[in-house]
Write an enzyme that holds these catalytic residues in place. Structure first.
Site, PDB file in Angstrom:
ATOM      1  CB  CYS A  86       3.391 -61.936 -22.558  1.00 18.25           C
ATOM      2  SG  CYS A  86       2.087 -62.091 -21.317  1.00 18.25           S
ATOM      3  CG  HIS A 140       5.633 -61.827 -18.843  1.00 21.54           C
ATOM      4  ND1 HIS A 140       5.174 -60.967 -19.820  1.00 21.54           N
ATOM      5  CD2 HIS A 140       6.866 -62.211 -19.234  1.00 21.54           C
ATOM      6  CE1 HIS A 140       6.107 -60.827 -20.751  1.00 21.54           C
ATOM      7  NE2 HIS A 140       7.148 -61.587 -20.414  1.00 21.54           N
ATOM      8  CG  HIS A 158       9.611 -62.265 -22.982  1.00 18.16           C
ATOM      9  ND1 HIS A 158       9.355 -61.216 -22.146  1.00 18.16           N
ATOM     10  CD2 HIS A 158      10.971 -62.291 -23.109  1.00 18.16           C
ATOM     11  CE1 HIS A 158      10.490 -60.645 -21.776  1.00 18.16           C
ATOM     12  NE2 HIS A 158      11.488 -61.275 -22.356  1.00 18.16           N
TER      13      HIS A 158
END
Length: 187
Positions: A86, A140, A158
C-alpha cells in the site's frame, strides 16, 4: 506415455499462467495488457470525472497515473509495477510528480497535514486505516479518488491483498478500519 506426460505438464503450465501463479515475465502484471487499453481506460476515467465537477490538472494527472496500475498484484515491500504494497504504491505514484513521500504508511501520516472532517477531503489526499486487526495503529493507506462533500464518503485507490484497486469508504471492511486522513502532497 511420454506424450501424455507432456500434455499434462503443458496443461499445468497453462493453468498456472492463466491464474497468475507464476513469476514469469509473461504473466499478466496488470488489468491492462497494452498501451492502447491503458489510454482507453484513462479516457474513460476523464469522462467519468467530468460529472464530479472540475478537477485541477494535477488531480486529473494524479488519477490518470494511479488508474494505470489498477490490477497490479500486491507484493509485500513492493515499490514497482511488478508489485506494490500500500505505501509503496502511494510512494510510486507521487514520485511520478517528483514529490518525495515517506516509505511507510505511518511515516506518510506523520509527515502530512491532518484533515479532521472527511467532507473536506479532496482528490489526491491520503486516507489511513488500521491493518488486519482493528486498532488505532496505522497499517494501510490509499489515495482519495472521489469525494462526496455532503456526506464525507469517498473512494480511494490502494494496493490491497488482491492488488491495486479502487474501493469505496462504505466497504464494510474499510469502513470499520478507517482512522484518519491527511492532505495529499500535491495540495
Amino acid at each position: 506415455m511420454k506424450s501424455s506426460r507432456i500434455i499434462c505438464i503443458a496443461a499445468v503450465c497453462a493453468l498456472l499462467f492463466h491464474t497468475g501463479c507464476t513469476n514469469s515475465v509473461f504473466a499478466n502484471v496488470g488489468r491492462y495488457e497494452s498501451t492502447h487499453q491503458i489510454q482507453q481506460a484513462a479516457k474513460g476515467q476523464d469522462a467519468h470525472y467530468k460529472k464530479f465537477g472540475k478537477l485541477k490538472v494535477s488531480e486529473k494527472e494524479l488519477l490518470r497515473t494511479a488508474y494505470r496500475y489498477i490490477g497490479v498484484p500486491y507484493r509485500w515491500g513492493g515499490t514497482t509495477p511488478r508489485g506494490f504494497d500500500c505505501s509503496g504504491f502511494v510512494t510510486y505514484v507521487f514520485k511520478k510528480f517528483n514529490v518525495k513521500v515517506p516509505r511507510t504508511s505511518a511515516a506518510q501520516y506523520d509527515s502530512s497535514r491532518r484533515i479532521k472532517d472527511k467532507r473536506q477531503l479532496k482528490v489526491g489526499d491520503l486516507v489511513f486505516f488500521s491493518g488486519r486487526r482493528i486498532s488505532q495503529r496505522i497499517g494501510h493507506v490509499g489515495i482519495v479518488s472521489k469525494v462526496n462533500p455532503k456526506t464525507g464518503t469517498f473512494a480511494f485507490i490502494h494496493s490491497a491483498q488482491t492488488g491495486v484497486q479502487e474501493t469505496s469508504s462504505e466497504n464494510p471492511y474499510y469502513k470499520r478500519r478507517y482512522l484518519k486522513a491527511c492532505a495529499g502532497p500535491l495540495r
